[in-house]
Design a protein around this motif. Sequence first.
Motif, mmCIF file in Angstrom:
data_model
loop_
_atom_site.group_PDB
_atom_site.id
_atom_site.type_symbol
_atom_site.label_atom_id
_atom_site.label_comp_id
_atom_site.label_asym_id
_atom_site.label_seq_id
_atom_site.Cartn_x
_atom_site.Cartn_y
_atom_site.Cartn_z
ATOM 1 N N UNK A 57 65.329 6.970 50.086
ATOM 2 C CA UNK A 57 65.611 7.451 49.125
ATOM 3 C C UNK A 57 65.100 9.308 49.808
ATOM 4 N N UNK A 58 65.266 9.928 49.746
ATOM 5 C CA UNK A 58 65.363 11.158 51.793
ATOM 6 C C UNK A 58 65.055 12.317 50.646
ATOM 7 N N UNK A 59 64.057 13.331 50.639
ATOM 8 C CA UNK A 59 64.153 14.815 49.934
ATOM 9 C C UNK A 59 64.791 15.199 50.466
ATOM 10 N N UNK A 60 65.773 15.772 50.919
ATOM 11 C CA UNK A 60 66.705 16.878 51.801
ATOM 12 C C UNK A 60 66.862 18.054 51.082
ATOM 13 N N UNK A 61 65.767 18.665 50.051
ATOM 14 C CA UNK A 61 65.740 20.237 49.755
ATOM 15 C C UNK A 61 64.520 19.772 48.588
ATOM 16 N N UNK A 62 64.121 20.570 48.465
ATOM 17 C CA UNK A 62 62.870 20.679 46.985
ATOM 18 C C UNK A 62 63.274 19.711 46.099
ATOM 19 N N UNK A 63 64.633 20.435 45.572
ATOM 20 C CA UNK A 63 65.089 19.492 44.054
ATOM 21 C C UNK A 63 66.027 18.038 44.677
ATOM 22 N N UNK A 77 73.866 7.908 47.494
ATOM 23 C CA UNK A 77 74.205 8.827 46.025
ATOM 24 C C UNK A 77 72.829 9.642 46.481
ATOM 25 N N UNK A 78 73.511 10.802 45.836
ATOM 26 C CA UNK A 78 72.621 12.005 45.629
ATOM 27 C C UNK A 78 71.855 12.206 44.239
ATOM 28 N N UNK A 79 71.085 12.523 44.414
ATOM 29 C CA UNK A 79 70.404 12.967 42.719
ATOM 30 C C UNK A 79 69.445 14.940 42.729
ATOM 31 N N UNK A 80 69.508 15.049 41.757
ATOM 32 C CA UNK A 80 68.862 16.789 42.142
ATOM 33 C C UNK A 80 68.978 17.302 40.038
ATOM 34 N N UNK A 81 67.492 16.785 39.876
ATOM 35 C CA UNK A 81 67.055 16.726 38.110
ATOM 36 C C UNK A 81 67.517 18.620 37.390
#
Length: 131
Positions: A57-63, A77-81
Motif C-alpha cells: 500500500x502507498x499513501x498517494x494522498x491524505x486519504x 486497487x485504490x481505496x479512499x474512505x
Amino acid sequence: MLTGGCHCGAVRYQISVTPDRHGLCHCMDCRKASGAPVVGWMLVPNDTVTIAGETREYASSEHGRRHFCPTCGTGLFYTNAQIFAGQLDIQSATLDDPNYLPLPVQVQVADRISWMSDLASLPTFDRYPEV
C-alpha cells in the motif's frame, strides 16, 4: 464472475458483481502513480471482491491509498474512505478480459493532457510500425 490480476500473477482477484461504475481517469495523481496518460477504474463494493496474494500500500494522498503487487509493481486497487467508503476501485485494464466492460465516462478531464483529447486523428497500426 470477473477475474484479473497483476502482470506476474502473484496477485489475483475475483469480482462477483458487474461493476456499475467504470471510467477513465485523467487526474495527475493517477498519471504519476501509473506512468500512463490515463487509468481505467471500476468501482465495486468491498464484499464482492476476493483477493489472493499480498499487495503493498502507498499513501498517494491524505486519504487515498494505492495498492500494488510488490513483485512486479502492477497497480491494482485504490481505496479512499472519505470518497469511496466500503468500496474498492480496481484498475480495469488488469481484468483478464478488459473488453468485457463498456467504457461509459471519462473523469477529471480538467487535468487531461492536451494531446489525449484528439487521439482519433492520429495514424494507427495493428502492431509497432516498421522503422
